[in-house]
Design a protein around this motif. Structure first.
Motif, PDB file in Angstrom:
ATOM      1  N   GLU A 137       3.912  -3.557   0.362  1.00 53.81           N
ATOM      2  CA  GLU A 137       5.031  -3.329   1.297  1.00 53.81           C
ATOM      3  C   GLU A 137       5.688  -4.663   1.604  1.00 53.81           C
ATOM      4  O   GLU A 137       5.468  -5.235   2.661  1.00 53.81           O
ATOM      5  CB  GLU A 137       4.506  -2.703   2.591  1.00 53.81           C
ATOM      6  CG  GLU A 137       4.017  -1.296   2.404  1.00 53.81           C
ATOM      7  CD  GLU A 137       3.382  -0.746   3.680  1.00 53.81           C
ATOM      8  OE1 GLU A 137       3.917  -1.007   4.775  1.00 53.81           O
ATOM      9  OE2 GLU A 137       2.357  -0.076   3.564  1.00 53.81           O
ATOM     10  N   ASP A 159       7.541   4.752   6.587  1.00 52.05           N
ATOM     11  CA  ASP A 159       7.175   3.444   7.089  1.00 52.05           C
ATOM     12  C   ASP A 159       7.582   3.427   8.555  1.00 52.05           C
ATOM     13  O   ASP A 159       8.645   3.934   8.917  1.00 52.05           O
ATOM     14  CB  ASP A 159       7.876   2.313   6.324  1.00 52.05           C
ATOM     15  CG  ASP A 159       7.195   0.982   6.610  1.00 52.05           C
ATOM     16  OD1 ASP A 159       5.961   0.906   6.499  1.00 52.05           O
ATOM     17  OD2 ASP A 159       7.882   0.014   6.965  1.00 52.05           O
ATOM     18  N   PHE A 169      -2.788   6.556  18.489  1.00 52.54           N
ATOM     19  CA  PHE A 169      -3.376   5.444  17.741  1.00 52.54           C
ATOM     20  C   PHE A 169      -2.503   4.204  17.947  1.00 52.54           C
ATOM     21  O   PHE A 169      -1.480   4.262  18.638  1.00 52.54           O
ATOM     22  CB  PHE A 169      -3.483   5.805  16.248  1.00 52.54           C
ATOM     23  CG  PHE A 169      -2.145   5.957  15.569  1.00 52.54           C
ATOM     24  CD1 PHE A 169      -1.391   7.110  15.723  1.00 52.54           C
ATOM     25  CD2 PHE A 169      -1.619   4.929  14.784  1.00 52.54           C
ATOM     26  CE1 PHE A 169      -0.142   7.242  15.112  1.00 52.54           C
ATOM     27  CE2 PHE A 169      -0.380   5.050  14.164  1.00 52.54           C
ATOM     28  CZ  PHE A 169       0.360   6.214  14.333  1.00 52.54           C
ATOM     29  N   ASP A 214       0.131   3.051  20.838  1.00 50.37           N
ATOM     30  CA  ASP A 214       0.396   4.112  21.824  1.00 50.37           C
ATOM     31  C   ASP A 214      -0.009   3.755  23.266  1.00 50.37           C
ATOM     32  O   ASP A 214       0.739   4.057  24.199  1.00 50.37           O
ATOM     33  CB  ASP A 214      -0.290   5.423  21.402  1.00 50.37           C
ATOM     34  CG  ASP A 214       0.509   6.166  20.336  1.00 50.37           C
ATOM     35  OD1 ASP A 214       1.748   6.101  20.374  1.00 50.37           O
ATOM     36  OD2 ASP A 214      -0.097   6.819  19.476  1.00 50.37           O
ATOM     37  N   ARG A 257       8.361   9.868  14.223  1.00 55.22           N
ATOM     38  CA  ARG A 257       7.995  10.478  12.945  1.00 55.22           C
ATOM     39  C   ARG A 257       8.453  11.934  12.897  1.00 55.22           C
ATOM     40  O   ARG A 257       8.973  12.396  11.890  1.00 55.22           O
ATOM     41  CB  ARG A 257       6.480  10.380  12.740  1.00 55.22           C
ATOM     42  CG  ARG A 257       6.058  10.610  11.301  1.00 55.22           C
ATOM     43  CD  ARG A 257       4.634  10.160  11.034  1.00 55.22           C
ATOM     44  NE  ARG A 257       4.498   8.741  11.177  1.00 55.22           N
ATOM     45  CZ  ARG A 257       3.912   8.133  12.214  1.00 55.22           C
ATOM     46  NH1 ARG A 257       3.391   8.846  13.189  1.00 55.22           N
ATOM     47  NH2 ARG A 257       3.849   6.834  12.288  1.00 55.22           N
TER      48      ARG A 257
HETATM   49  P1  IMP Z   1       2.665   2.246   8.495  1.00 54.52           P
HETATM   50  O1  IMP Z   1       1.521   3.199   8.366  1.00 54.52           O
HETATM   51  O2  IMP Z   1       2.761   1.243   7.413  1.00 54.52           O
HETATM   52  O3  IMP Z   1       3.939   2.967   8.728  1.00 54.52           O
HETATM   53  O4  IMP Z   1       2.317   1.348   9.744  1.00 54.52           O
HETATM   54  C1  IMP Z   1       2.861   1.629  10.957  1.00 54.52           C
HETATM   55  C2  IMP Z   1       2.178   0.829  12.043  1.00 54.52           C
HETATM   56  O5  IMP Z   1       3.071   0.882  13.156  1.00 54.52           O
HETATM   57  C3  IMP Z   1       0.892   1.472  12.504  1.00 54.52           C
HETATM   58  O6  IMP Z   1      -0.224   0.883  11.925  1.00 54.52           O
HETATM   59  C4  IMP Z   1       0.947   1.235  14.007  1.00 54.52           C
HETATM   60  O7  IMP Z   1       0.499  -0.048  14.283  1.00 54.52           O
HETATM   61  C5  IMP Z   1       2.406   1.276  14.324  1.00 54.52           C
HETATM   62  N1  IMP Z   1       2.834   2.638  14.695  1.00 54.52           N
HETATM   63  C6  IMP Z   1       3.661   3.445  14.000  1.00 54.52           C
HETATM   64  N2  IMP Z   1       3.821   4.626  14.621  1.00 54.52           N
HETATM   65  C7  IMP Z   1       3.056   4.566  15.722  1.00 54.52           C
HETATM   66  C8  IMP Z   1       2.782   5.508  16.763  1.00 54.52           C
HETATM   67  O8  IMP Z   1       3.269   6.654  16.778  1.00 54.52           O
HETATM   68  N3  IMP Z   1       1.936   5.086  17.722  1.00 54.52           N
HETATM   69  C9  IMP Z   1       1.388   3.850  17.734  1.00 54.52           C
HETATM   70  N4  IMP Z   1       1.584   2.952  16.787  1.00 54.52           N
HETATM   71  C10 IMP Z   1       2.438   3.293  15.778  1.00 54.52           C
END
Ligand code: IMP
Length: 225
Positions: free
Chosen positions: A61, A94, A177, A180, A206
């Motif tokens: 990424e 992402d 997670f 949050d 999302r």
């Molecule tokens: P991805 O999986 O590469 O999109 O990483 C997104 C990162 O952004 C996650 O590991 C979290 O740290 C943060 N993140 C994205 N969406 C959320 C959410 O809904 N709650 C809390 N953290 C989020």
């Protein structure tokens, strides 16, 4: 906008060049799989995880934006011979947290902030610390999610969803997670970690991006008849 009944939609799909039989969601995250299955459940498509499709993909990424990273992830899976054979549509997402006072940090580096293996306890406390003394009005932040779709003919679609909030003064809540526990929703007087999963899905970045992607895919199918 004309509303299509599922059976009518299915006929349209059957007539399509690339009949939308299968969607592969490029994630290893079980929570994201559950959410996307729920949101797309009224479409006549089978949603598979990469694992279920037998695909193992680890794209780097290295994009500068959420859009670029989502497209990188989706294209990596779409290039897999299994996916090409299936003529499946690939979706990837992402996401991350943008804090205005920190110039948009951690942004696209949300997962990698302070190191991938650092606990969110530590990351969240660090962010609270960096905002110490910053007044409420300047603690604005948002979660952003971009979904990319790669169609079997190589066409790329993207959709974006956001949810606005404020960085709290302490961690609160056990659900969710990542960030949050520090993402506070003033209208609900709760952090997103204090919401039930279905409450969060209904308003989340999302959920919004997925709902828009569902519309785009539906429109794509219909306009290309
Ligand atoms: P991805 O999986 O590469 O999109 O990483 C997104 C990162 O952004 C996650 O590991 C979290 O740290 C943060 N993140 C994205 N969406 C959320 C959410 O809904 N709650 C809390 N953290 C989020």
């Amino acid at each position: 906008m004309k509303i299509f009944h599922v059976s009518e939609f299915y006929c349209l799909l059957k007539e399509r060049r690339y009949h939308m039989k299968e969607i592969i969601f490029a994630t290893g995250n079980a929570g994201k799989m559950k959410e996307i299955r729920e949101i797309l459940s009224d479409l006549p498509v089978k949603v598979l995880s990469m694992k279920e499709a037998g695909i193992n993909s680890e794209a780097e990424e290295n994009g500068a934006t959420f859009e670029e990273n989502a497209v990188i992830k989706a294209k990596a899976v779409a290039a897999d011979p299994i996916c090409r054979e299936m003529e499946a549509i690939v979706l990837a997402d992402d996401s991350g947290l943008e804090i205005d006072y920190l110039g948009g940090e951690p942004g696209v580096y949300s997962a990698r902030y302070m190191g991938e293996d650092t606990s969110y306890r530590v990351k969240n406390r660090n962010l609270i610390e960096r905002l110490s003394g910053v007044p409420k009005e300047q603690r604005t932040a948002r979660f952003v999610c971009v979904i990319a779709a790669v169609l079997p003919d190589g066409k790329v679609l993207t959709s974006r969803g956001t949810i606005e909030g404020k960085i709290g003064y302490e961690e609160r809540g056990e659900n969710g997670f990542g960030y949050d526990p520090i993402f506070y929703l003033p209208d609900m007087s709760r952090t997103t970690a204090e919401l039930k999963p279905e409450e969060k899905n209904a308003i989340s970045h999302r959920g919004k991006a997925l709902a828009k992607m569902k519309e785009l895919l539906t429109r794509e199918v219909i306009t290309e008849r």
